[in-house]
Motif scaffolding. Structure first.
Motif, PDB file in Angstrom:
ATOM      1  N   ALA A 271       0.860  -1.188   0.000  1.00 30.44           N
ATOM      2  CA  ALA A 271       0.000   0.000   0.000  1.00 30.44           C
ATOM      3  C   ALA A 271       0.891   1.231   0.000  1.00 30.44           C
ATOM      4  O   ALA A 271       1.952   1.235   0.652  1.00 30.44           O
ATOM      5  N   ASP A 272       0.467   2.261  -0.731  1.00 32.36           N
ATOM      6  CA  ASP A 272       1.242   3.503  -0.805  1.00 32.36           C
ATOM      7  C   ASP A 272       2.684   3.232  -1.229  1.00 32.36           C
ATOM      8  O   ASP A 272       3.642   3.810  -0.702  1.00 32.36           O
ATOM      9  N   ASP A 273       2.841   2.290  -2.183  1.00 31.53           N
ATOM     10  CA  ASP A 273       4.160   1.941  -2.732  1.00 31.53           C
ATOM     11  C   ASP A 273       5.147   1.482  -1.667  1.00 31.53           C
ATOM     12  O   ASP A 273       6.362   1.717  -1.776  1.00 31.53           O
ATOM     13  N   SER A 274       4.649   0.819  -0.628  1.00 36.40           N
ATOM     14  CA  SER A 274       5.506   0.257   0.411  1.00 36.40           C
ATOM     15  C   SER A 274       4.908  -1.072   0.873  1.00 36.40           C
ATOM     16  O   SER A 274       3.708  -1.335   0.693  1.00 36.40           O
ATOM     17  N   LEU A 275       5.750  -1.900   1.466  1.00 33.55           N
ATOM     18  CA  LEU A 275       5.281  -3.165   2.009  1.00 33.55           C
ATOM     19  C   LEU A 275       4.793  -2.950   3.439  1.00 33.55           C
ATOM     20  O   LEU A 275       5.447  -2.256   4.232  1.00 33.55           O
ATOM     21  N   HIS A 276       3.635  -3.517   3.762  1.00 37.01           N
ATOM     22  CA  HIS A 276       3.066  -3.413   5.098  1.00 37.01           C
ATOM     23  C   HIS A 276       2.683  -4.803   5.599  1.00 37.01           C
ATOM     24  O   HIS A 276       2.520  -5.743   4.816  1.00 37.01           O
ATOM     25  N   ARG A 277       2.496  -4.871   6.898  1.00 37.32           N
ATOM     26  CA  ARG A 277       1.912  -6.071   7.493  1.00 37.32           C
ATOM     27  C   ARG A 277       0.606  -5.682   8.156  1.00 37.32           C
ATOM     28  O   ARG A 277       0.443  -4.576   8.692  1.00 37.32           O
ATOM     29  N   ARG A 278      -0.322  -6.608   8.096  1.00 37.55           N
ATOM     30  CA  ARG A 278      -1.613  -6.385   8.743  1.00 37.55           C
ATOM     31  C   ARG A 278      -1.470  -6.619  10.247  1.00 37.55           C
ATOM     32  O   ARG A 278      -0.882  -7.608  10.673  1.00 37.55           O
ATOM     33  N   THR A 279      -2.005  -5.709  11.045  1.00 38.17           N
ATOM     34  CA  THR A 279      -2.018  -5.860  12.496  1.00 38.17           C
ATOM     35  C   THR A 279      -3.437  -5.573  12.979  1.00 38.17           C
ATOM     36  O   THR A 279      -4.254  -5.003  12.225  1.00 38.17           O
ATOM     37  N   PRO A 280      -3.776  -5.929  14.218  1.00 39.69           N
ATOM     38  CA  PRO A 280      -5.119  -5.646  14.729  1.00 39.69           C
ATOM     39  C   PRO A 280      -5.462  -4.160  14.726  1.00 39.69           C
ATOM     40  O   PRO A 280      -6.640  -3.796  14.728  1.00 39.69           O
ATOM     41  N   THR A 281      -4.451  -3.300  14.708  1.00 41.25           N
ATOM     42  CA  THR A 281      -4.709  -1.851  14.740  1.00 41.25           C
ATOM     43  C   THR A 281      -4.507  -1.187  13.384  1.00 41.25           C
ATOM     44  O   THR A 281      -4.504   0.032  13.282  1.00 41.25           O
ATOM     45  N   GLY A 282      -4.333  -2.004  12.333  1.00 43.30           N
ATOM     46  CA  GLY A 282      -4.165  -1.437  10.999  1.00 43.30           C
ATOM     47  C   GLY A 282      -2.845  -1.855  10.369  1.00 43.30           C
ATOM     48  O   GLY A 282      -2.140  -2.738  10.874  1.00 43.30           O
ATOM     49  N   LEU A 283      -2.521  -1.211   9.246  1.00 43.65           N
ATOM     50  CA  LEU A 283      -1.304  -1.565   8.520  1.00 43.65           C
ATOM     51  C   LEU A 283      -0.080  -0.918   9.166  1.00 43.65           C
ATOM     52  O   LEU A 283      -0.133   0.228   9.606  1.00 43.65           O
ATOM     53  N   GLN A 284       1.012  -1.681   9.185  1.00 42.34           N
ATOM     54  CA  GLN A 284       2.286  -1.150   9.679  1.00 42.34           C
ATOM     55  C   GLN A 284       3.353  -1.405   8.613  1.00 42.34           C
ATOM     56  O   GLN A 284       3.533  -2.526   8.147  1.00 42.34           O
ATOM     57  N   ARG A 285       4.045  -0.348   8.264  1.00 42.31           N
ATOM     58  CA  ARG A 285       5.038  -0.465   7.197  1.00 42.31           C
ATOM     59  C   ARG A 285       6.217  -1.340   7.643  1.00 42.31           C
ATOM     60  O   ARG A 285       6.639  -1.294   8.799  1.00 42.31           O
ATOM     61  N   ILE A 286       6.717  -2.153   6.698  1.00 39.65           N
ATOM     62  CA  ILE A 286       7.933  -2.937   6.906  1.00 39.65           C
ATOM     63  C   ILE A 286       9.032  -2.306   6.059  1.00 39.65           C
ATOM     64  O   ILE A 286       8.893  -2.165   4.846  1.00 39.65           O
ATOM     65  N   GLU A 287      10.107  -1.936   6.692  1.00 43.64           N
ATOM     66  CA  GLU A 287      11.228  -1.327   5.969  1.00 43.64           C
ATOM     67  C   GLU A 287      12.334  -2.326   5.657  1.00 43.64           C
ATOM     68  O   GLU A 287      13.019  -2.203   4.641  1.00 43.64           O
ATOM     69  N   ILE A 288      12.501  -3.305   6.548  1.00 40.34           N
ATOM     70  CA  ILE A 288      13.525  -4.330   6.346  1.00 40.34           C
ATOM     71  C   ILE A 288      12.881  -5.697   6.556  1.00 40.34           C
ATOM     72  O   ILE A 288      12.289  -5.964   7.608  1.00 40.34           O
ATOM     73  N   LEU A 289      12.986  -6.551   5.553  1.00 35.07           N
ATOM     74  CA  LEU A 289      12.376  -7.876   5.595  1.00 35.07           C
ATOM     75  C   LEU A 289      13.482  -8.921   5.570  1.00 35.07           C
ATOM     76  O   LEU A 289      14.236  -9.023   4.597  1.00 35.07           O
ATOM     77  N   TYR A 290      13.600  -9.674   6.651  1.00 36.28           N
ATOM     78  CA  TYR A 290      14.560 -10.779   6.701  1.00 36.28           C
ATOM     79  C   TYR A 290      13.823 -12.028   6.247  1.00 36.28           C
ATOM     80  O   TYR A 290      13.019 -12.588   6.979  1.00 36.28           O
ATOM     81  N   ARG A 291      14.077 -12.429   5.026  1.00 36.31           N
ATOM     82  CA  ARG A 291      13.320 -13.541   4.439  1.00 36.31           C
ATOM     83  C   ARG A 291      13.963 -14.873   4.803  1.00 36.31           C
ATOM     84  O   ARG A 291      15.184 -15.009   4.852  1.00 36.31           O
ATOM     85  N   ARG A 292      13.108 -15.882   5.009  1.00 39.97           N
ATOM     86  CA  ARG A 292      13.602 -17.202   5.349  1.00 39.97           C
ATOM     87  C   ARG A 292      13.118 -18.266   4.362  1.00 39.97           C
ATOM     88  O   ARG A 292      12.952 -19.417   4.727  1.00 39.97           O
ATOM     89  N   ARG A 293      12.929 -17.850   3.120  1.00 36.39           N
ATOM     90  CA  ARG A 293      12.642 -18.792   2.040  1.00 36.39           C
ATOM     91  C   ARG A 293      13.252 -18.275   0.755  1.00 36.39           C
ATOM     92  O   ARG A 293      13.585 -17.099   0.624  1.00 36.39           O
ATOM     93  N   ASN A 294      13.362 -19.162  -0.225  1.00 39.50           N
ATOM     94  CA  ASN A 294      13.912 -18.803  -1.521  1.00 39.50           C
ATOM     95  C   ASN A 294      13.044 -17.782  -2.234  1.00 39.50           C
ATOM     96  O   ASN A 294      11.864 -17.590  -1.903  1.00 39.50           O
ATOM     97  N   ALA A 295      13.616 -17.146  -3.244  1.00 43.64           N
ATOM     98  CA  ALA A 295      12.901 -16.093  -3.972  1.00 43.64           C
ATOM     99  C   ALA A 295      11.606 -16.605  -4.594  1.00 43.64           C
ATOM    100  O   ALA A 295      10.604 -15.873  -4.646  1.00 43.64           O
ATOM    101  N   ASP A 296      11.602 -17.866  -5.073  1.00 46.06           N
ATOM    102  CA  ASP A 296      10.394 -18.370  -5.737  1.00 46.06           C
ATOM    103  C   ASP A 296       9.208 -18.481  -4.787  1.00 46.06           C
ATOM    104  O   ASP A 296       8.060 -18.613  -5.223  1.00 46.06           O
ATOM    105  N   PHE A 297       9.455 -18.419  -3.492  1.00 44.34           N
ATOM    106  CA  PHE A 297       8.386 -18.421  -2.499  1.00 44.34           C
ATOM    107  C   PHE A 297       7.469 -17.212  -2.686  1.00 44.34           C
ATOM    108  O   PHE A 297       6.282 -17.256  -2.368  1.00 44.34           O
ATOM    109  N   PHE A 298       8.015 -16.107  -3.218  1.00 42.09           N
ATOM    110  CA  PHE A 298       7.250 -14.873  -3.382  1.00 42.09           C
ATOM    111  C   PHE A 298       6.402 -14.867  -4.653  1.00 42.09           C
ATOM    112  O   PHE A 298       5.515 -14.032  -4.785  1.00 42.09           O
ATOM    113  N   GLU A 299       6.690 -15.763  -5.589  1.00 41.81           N
ATOM    114  CA  GLU A 299       6.009 -15.745  -6.885  1.00 41.81           C
ATOM    115  C   GLU A 299       4.486 -15.735  -6.769  1.00 41.81           C
ATOM    116  O   GLU A 299       3.820 -14.907  -7.384  1.00 41.81           O
TER     117      GLU A 299
END
Length: 492
Positions: A271-299
């Motif tokens: 949303a708003d050209d940024s990645l967010h996570r859903r929380t009980p109080t609304g969206l919260q922007r994620i600035e740094i994502l430490y991924r624990r799966r291969n890139a194809d997981f995102f496909e």
């Protein structure tokens, strides 16, 4: 109380007869404890003396209790849909301070070169243009991502977290076996193994051992170093596939220890050209994502019709500097086992240095001369898929049937780029509890390296994996392997 009684018994049971190592035979392999039967290596004398206080029964009890403690700590991995404790052996691996300094220097050198390689192949491609590595080799790598060309991760860091697998050969010489730059796993088991061993069989204070529990803080520091604004703490999240993932325990453990969010795919939205996570109080922007799966997981992730795939959407955010993903997408190109063969050349090319840690000699089946040699010596070699992982899809020639070798011969002829071959290296061994006796078992080591841009940090020790089956050279947990605590002795 049970643990206290066990520890007391272990410390008090000094046996003058039938001590543990009386019948231990290093055989013809390189044993990290003994240079010959009854002759401990100099750095191991105090460790052997300490362990000699245990009886065979003590050892059986200690191993059983250690696995109970690991289960209580939740240190499990999922295999065939069932959470299991990674089999653990209480006889530790021990590395001297001097040896660790040498290994650490080699690991820093290697990760520095691999990071520069990733930046180069997705940038100016100078190493290709200068003929040091063929373009076809890079572009045919299974995890080379053309969409990452032009990407410039913050601080120039692509591989924030690396797990470099090392082996020690029959001569006691260390080699790099493979590089893991996408989502190296295992560090949580390193920490929990130490915790379990300390509860069950605490080492004497006279043996100085480097601490390891601070890894999550080192990782958090590495991720925080990526923030664009040092005055405010960025929102960090660990992305996990969820409890179905074999290493889910580790994902949850690291997120908890770092004090950051643990998110699953269904939690994410753009949303708003940024990645967010859903929380009980609304969206919260994620600035740094430490991924624990291969890139194809995102496909398959759905971020709207604007993007061809979820991966394309995330890569676009990274390209725009609106999101940092660790490790950066595209690092999987360096995990390819054909690319691995060129790392010594990368070190010379980018750093102007000779490699401090050698590769295992490697035959590239796409080369006609190498392929011919491999096909004529399948009974002596280990054949590996170039994009393989987890010890799967291997042929260990000396242990394979003639039908198995013929099957691999046809696979190599059909897809020569897809396979490499290496000599069968009999890994070093460490005494391991087998029923009520000690037997040597083959081991490897995965140290963890954090790249911060201005410096590279090597965490003391790493995950020692042990092949619990007699004679086996395959240490992976999914193939019946277990683990040991790894001690780096302190200088003091």
């Amino acid at each position: 109380m049970r643990c206290q009684r066990l520890c007391h018994n272990l410390q008090q049971s000094v046996l003058l007869k039938a001590v543990l190592f009386d019948t231990y035979d290093p055989e013809q392999f390189y044993d990290e404890y003994f240079s010959a039967p009854g002759r401990p290596r100099p750095d191991m004398e105090s460790i052997v003396q300490w362990l000699q206080q245990l009886s065979a029964g003590d050892l059986v009890q200690a191993n059983a209790r250690a696995e109970e403690v690991l289960a209580q700590l939740g240190a499990t991995f999922t295999f065939d849909g069932e959470p299991r404790v990674l089999p653990f052996d209480v006889i530790p691996r021990v590395i001297s301070a001097t040896e660790w300094q040498r290994l650490s220097a080699g690991l820093k050198q290697r990760v520095a070169a691999l990071n520069l390689f990733c930046a180069d192949v997705y940038g100016k491609q100078q190493i290709i243009n200068d003929g040091k590595i063929p373009r076809a080799v890079v572009e045919s790598a299974e995890r080379f991502l053309p969409d990452c060309i032009g990407m410039q991760p913050r601080n120039g860091v692509w591989c924030h977290v690396s797990g470099i697998d090392l082996i020690c050969d029959r001569n006691g010489t260390w080699h790099v076996l493979e590089d893991n730059l996408r989502v190296p796993s295992g560090i949580a088991y390193v920490i929990k193994n130490r915790e379990a061993l300390t509860r069950v069989l605490p080492p004497p204070q006279s043996i100085g051992i480097e601490p390891i529990a601070h890894y999550p803080q080192q990782l958090r520091s590495t991720l925080l170093n990526l923030a664009s604004d040092s005055s405010t703490a960025p929102n960090i999240a660990v992305l996990t596939p969820g409890p179905i993932e074999s290493a889910y325990f580790e994902h949850a453990f690291l997120a908890e220890q770092m004090g950051v969010a643990l998110v699953e795919p269904q939690d994410l939205v753009i949303a708003d050209d940024s990645l967010h996570r859903r929380t009980p109080t609304g969206l919260q922007r994620i600035e740094i994502l430490y991924r624990r799966r291969n890139a194809d997981f995102f496909e398959p992730l759905d971020f709207g019709t604007r993007h061809a795939s979820g991966l394309a959407a995330i890569i676009e955010l990274c390209q725009q500097g609106r999101l940092i993903v660790a490790n950066a997408f595209g690092t999987g190109v360096a995990d390819d086992k054909v690319i691995y063969a060129y790392v010594p050349e990368m070190i010379r090319y980018y750093l102007g240095e000779d490699p401090l840690l050698p590769n295992v000699p490697t035959y590239l089946c796409w080369r006609e001369q190498d392929r011919q040699y491999v096909l004529e010596h399948l009974d002596q070699l280990v054949i590996k898929p170039a994009g393989g992982e987890g010890g799967k899809g291997l042929l260990i020639g000396p242990h394979a049937s003639s039908a198995g070798r013929e099957e691999f011969a046809q696979l190599i002829k059909a897809q020569p780029r897809a396979y490499i071959a290496q000599p069968t290296i009999y890994l070093s061994r460490i005494p391991t509890a087998v029923n009520r006796t000690l037997e040597g078992r083959h081991v490897d080591l995965r140290p963890y390296v954090l790249h911060r841009g201005e410096d590279i940090y090597v965490h003391p020790g790493g995950l020692t994996r042990v092949a619990l089956k007699k004679g086996s050279l395959v240490v992976n947990s999914t193939q019946g392997g277990g683990s040991k605590d790894t001690w780096v002795l302190s200088n003091s």
